[in-house]
Design a protein around this motif. Structure first.
Motif, mmCIF file in Angstrom:
data_model
loop_
_atom_site.group_PDB
_atom_site.id
_atom_site.type_symbol
_atom_site.label_atom_id
_atom_site.label_comp_id
_atom_site.label_asym_id
_atom_site.label_seq_id
_atom_site.Cartn_x
_atom_site.Cartn_y
_atom_site.Cartn_z
ATOM 1 N N ILE A 213 0.867 -1.179 0.000
ATOM 2 C CA ILE A 213 0.000 0.000 0.000
ATOM 3 C C ILE A 213 0.900 1.224 0.000
ATOM 4 N N ARG A 214 0.771 2.077 -1.003
ATOM 5 C CA ARG A 214 1.591 3.283 -1.103
ATOM 6 C C ARG A 214 0.696 4.481 -1.436
ATOM 7 N N LYS A 215 1.034 5.606 -0.807
ATOM 8 C CA LYS A 215 0.229 6.814 -0.933
ATOM 9 C C LYS A 215 1.006 7.863 -1.716
ATOM 10 N N LEU A 216 0.337 8.518 -2.648
ATOM 11 C CA LEU A 216 0.926 9.604 -3.417
ATOM 12 C C LEU A 216 0.257 10.904 -2.996
ATOM 13 N N VAL A 217 1.041 11.810 -2.418
ATOM 14 C CA VAL A 217 0.505 13.066 -1.908
ATOM 15 C C VAL A 217 0.271 14.036 -3.065
#
Length: 282
Positions: A213-217
């Motif tokens: 799970i990776r978040k892109l701001v």
């Protein structure tokens, strides 16, 4: 199937077990597994969900109509549906107009609100994604890299298929638990667009419990509070940036507003969303 499902005792028991403190609760919180939402106890839902059966039906009808007008995605046999978490306060998505701009509003208050669409068939090659959001405040002291403070006022969540033979043994165990509870495995990888408190736009934040799970701001800080933020993204390029590999077929898209870790209150709005498929459906 009704937006608010009947009790699922085994799932409720799982969410009160020690294992639920790990990644499994995160994955399920994103609404990426299962067709039906596990039930919540009466005191766990927001006051917004109270009312007569007729009132609930009216809200569901209004939400269904709003999603049909606001969201343009590749076809699926499944509609947009809320996903309610056991033990978490849920606040409904309300169709509203902000200065004649149609949107869905969430009045978050120590809550987790998810609205998702699963794709059957999957979207083989997700392309351009356009969406807009607006918030009036940020979760207090939120930190996207901290497991106990990773709240965000707005999120767009994308769950992908892929080669699960590349998973760690831990991921396989968690996916098997998901399959036993919901009948479905976890997504191979999850990309999340977020509004952060302090992280610079363009930052990729790896979930502290799993690197799948990776978040892109996209937005950060308070300077744009109260303003509509319009975004157009190349999903495949963003996936490559976040994971360093090519994306597989897209399995789910979801909206998510969560303030439960920081016990914060805020209002978020989601505007129109368009997702294009660069390849024919199966």
């Amino acid at each position: 199937m009704s937006f608010l499902s009947h009790p699922v005792k085994v799932a409720a028991a799982f969410f009160t077990s020690p294992l639920s403190k790990g990644f499994a609760v995160v994955a399920l919180a994103l609404g990426l597994v299962g067709c039906a939402a596990p039930a919540v106890e009466h005191g766990d839902v927001g006051e917004d969900l109270a009312g007569t059966e007729a009132a609930v039906t009216a809200r569901e009808t209004a939400l269904s109509g709003a999603t049909a007008k606001l969201f343009a995605t590749p076809p699926s046999t499944l509609p947009w549906q809320p996903f309610v978490l056991p033990g978490k306060r849920y606040v409904v998505f309300e169709p509203v107009a902000v200065l004649a701009r149609p949107s869905l509003r969430v009045k978050a208050d120590n809550s987790v609100s998810i609205l998702r669409r699963r794709f059957e068939p999957t979207v083989l090659a997700p392309g351009r994604l356009a969406f807009s959001w607006k918030v009036d405040a940020l979760p207090l002291a939120a930190d996207l890299a901290a497991a106990d403070a990773a709240d965000s006022p707005v999120r767009i969540v994308l769950g992908f298929e892929g080669d699960r033979s590349r998973w760690t043994p831990k991921m396989h165990r968690l996916s098997e638990m998901s399959r036993l509870l919901t009948g479905e495995e976890l997504p191979y990888a999850t990309l999340i667009y977020v509004w952060g408190n302090k992280e610079a736009p363009g930052t990729v934040v790896v979930n502290p419990r799993t690197d799948r799970i990776r978040k892109l701001v996209l937005d950060s800080g308070t300077s744009q509070l109260g303003l509509w933020r319009d975004h157009v993204r190349d999903v495949q390029a963003d996936f490559r940036q976040a994971f360093g590999e090519e994306p597989g077929p897209l399995r789910v898209v979801a909206l998510m507003t969560d303030t439960d870790n920081t016990r914060s209150a805020l209002t978020a709005w989601y505007g129109a969303l368009t997702l294009e498929n660069a390849a024919p459906a199966r």
